[in-house]
Write an enzyme that holds these catalytic residues in place. Structure first.
Site, PDB file in Angstrom:
ATOM      1  N   TYR A 178       0.845  -1.030  -0.048  1.00 18.55           N
ATOM      2  CA  TYR A 178      -0.095   0.005  -0.047  1.00 18.55           C
ATOM      3  C   TYR A 178       0.928   1.265  -0.129  1.00 18.55           C
ATOM      4  CZ  TYR A 178      -4.543   2.110   0.713  1.00 18.55           C
ATOM      5  OH  TYR A 178      -5.881   2.419   0.635  1.00 18.55           O
TER       6      TYR A 178
ATOM      7  N   LYS B 136     -19.225 -21.380  -9.927  1.00 14.20           N
ATOM      8  CA  LYS B 136     -18.502 -21.354 -11.163  1.00 14.20           C
ATOM      9  C   LYS B 136     -17.036 -20.760 -10.767  1.00 14.20           C
ATOM     10  CE  LYS B 136     -19.057 -21.462 -15.718  1.00 14.20           C
ATOM     11  NZ  LYS B 136     -19.982 -22.140 -16.578  1.00 14.20           N
TER      12      LYS B 136
END
Lengths: 380, 380
Positions: free
Chosen positions: A39, A94
């Site tokens: 970050y 999925k």
């Protein structure tokens, strides 16, 4: 386990899990040193690099590995138009399969709109973070336009899996089933019950694979060139299927047919209908979760090779054999369009994994670890 | 490590990882039995249940745990408008922090549009799968309208973190910094340099916390009621800040000020400017990655308590103390709006974790495992 027991167990599992996927950091963030890389301030260097050269996003961000699984919930499994939240458990599943079978990172997006233009706009708007778009369970005929227009704009692979995943696996299965019954693709009479997403793409791919005698049906019956009231999509189908321009019912179509591909809905036909077919008939009854005809019924009617979409019967004709490897290959090799040629190669790669097919074994097991790499390689 | 070394290391880490988050299945898919629960046929029962009662999506799908981190890339860190792909590394990092600090599953979505209406439409269209929306790095003033309109429509928490995450942590830090210098919120003169997203939300929250003397500045100078050419947003700011209706430059504002909150850009002021402030001044220089004034410069000017947005200096005033716990609490307790009251409670919960603050320790460490649970509890 019977259906009701399996349903109970599935409901209980889903409630316990609270969703079937999790997001985890690719690298641990344990302390300030980690943080200053993952970050601020370190991430700013990465942002500037990628902003300056967008192609580098594939190397430095999730774009190189991430697929969006997107549905509007308008045609979920065989359940119909059950909306975005109804579709969500399927899309999550999925995504779990994408990771399990091909190490593809996939996230589900279900849309609060079923309008063609809004679906296209939304998918284009969220596309930057993704290396591929898997459209899912979007009703025909709008699915054709949605896929085409999104694919035309984006430089990442876009595939409506209900169409092309199904088509690839059906072709793979049919190639081997025809071997089992010693018949030829160019000579068999193929009846496709269902002219929606799956039926249309399957017909196109079978034609590309050499099939010459394809009869398609919708709810009204055989799609023929002289049938009144056909929409544009079905007029197109009529123009290149049904060589003798027959008309009539499913029973008329089945007379002497070698292959029945069911991509329609539950309990379409009975063993009496299958008896109308030629000897050594092939029946793929792929409606989910309840097939067009149960395997025992189809066998009773004389079918020699029977497949369904389900994991609890032999010969599962399931997209999971195709889509993970197709996207894996596309991501690995920078493929930006899933072409007809790629689909043919993928189907033959799947079929080749069962060199000596039998009536109960025309396709590799979904858990066969060779499948996704073989398909990915074929995509190159 | 200096900036250039850290940048190199960050670039190298990002390239090695190829994106900072991964998607994993919540339960293994090892065999057909697993598959018949996670996917077809079992998933159909879950889909039907959720489609029939949408409230159950929180229990049976990822909606109960998943937050979307959404940016249009129009105001990324202190880097400005670097677009969707430039924003992506930051959003990925944010998702990594969500998981690390509060076990929130978060995914980055970066938008290929910077148009207010299209951003709103897109976020609303993708909202169904999510239990919260974290808007990020969207430029002011459009960020205000975007957040408000999305929040008005959705029944899940929507928070523009540049506004409210910053405001909460600034308030937490200021509460403790004021303790260190023995001054009172209601009596101090507070200068906020920057009237964008962070500055505006911070001013509002400080007012709600009892601050009475807030002077805001944009690039032109002090925002006063008689300054010509103010847009609607700044007119509103002028109406409830700047009690004596002063005008002038940053230097004018700093004369006798007790607090300088920098939420603008790099290298805004020097130690000479800080010398204009009152004794025992508090300076939070929060521009990222380069602050308005470096801590050693601010100290040289006489500042007594200095904070920045960075992890490599003491007193990091970083949203990471707030946003993970706020969304964790909202998800856990079914909170649908992040209200002013919630933000005040969150700020005081953070401040309370440092009962005896000092000039170099006004806030808990970001890696203090008590932070997110304390904030989450305050959100309830």
């Amino acid at each position: 386990m019977n259906k009701s027991q399996n349903d109970k167990k599935a409901l209980s599992l889903h409630k316990r899990l609270g969703g079937k996927i999790r997001i985890i950091p690719a690298a641990p963030v344990r302390n300030r040193a980690d943080l200053s890389l993952v970050y601020t301030p370190g991430v700013a260097a990465v942002s500037m690099l990628v902003a300056g050269n967008k192609k580098l996003a594939r190397d430095y961000t999730i774009k190189g590995r991430m697929v969006a699984v997107i549905s509007d919930g308008s045609a979920v499994l065989g359940l119909g138009n059950i909306g975005a939240l109804g579709a969500l458990p399927v899309m999550e599943g999925k995504c779990a399969l994408f990771k399990t079978f091909a190490n593809v990172d996939a996230i589900p997006l279900v849309l609060d709109t079923q309008d063609t233009e809004k679906i296209i706009e939304t998918v284009l708007a969220v596309a930057p973070a993704f290396g591929g778009i898997n459209l899912e369970d979007i009703a025909a005929p709008k699915c054709f336009e949605i896929e085409k227009r999104i694919s035309d704009v984006l430089d990442i692979p876009v595939m409506h899996d209900d169409q092309h995943g199904t088509a690839v696996v059906v072709l793979a299965g049919l190639v081997n089933a025809l071997k089992v019954v010693s018949k030829k693709m160019s000579q068999v009479r193929i009846v496709i019950a269902g002219a929606g997403a799956a039926g249309t793409a399957t017909a196109k791919l079978l034609k590309a694979a050499g099939a010459k005698n394809i009869i398609m049906l919708d709810r009204t019956g055989i799609i023929s060139r002289n049938r009144p009231g056909l929409d544009g999509h079905k007029k197109d189908l009529a123009s290149w299927t049904n060589p003798k321009n027959e008309s009539g019912s499913l029973q008329d179509a089945l007379k002497g047919a070698d292959v029945l591909l069911g991509v329609s809905g539950p309990r379409l036909c009975t063993s009496a209908d299958i008896k109308l077919m030629a000897k050594k008939a092939i029946v793929f009854a792929m409606a989910n979760p309840t097939p067009e005809i149960m395997p025992d019924e189809a066998k009773k009617g004389g079918a020699y090779v029977v497949g369904t979409g389900r994991s609890d019967f032999p010969n599962q004709i399931n997209n999971s054999l195709a889509f993970p490897g197709i996207f894996r290959g596309a991501l690995d090799h920078g493929v930006t369009k899933i072409t007809e040629k790629i689909k043919l190669k993928a189907a033959h790669a799947i079929a080749a994994l069962v060199p000596k097919p039998t009536a109960n074994k025309i396709l590799p097991d979904m858990f066969d670890k060779r499948v996704a790499p073989a398909v990915a390689k074929a995509v190159r």
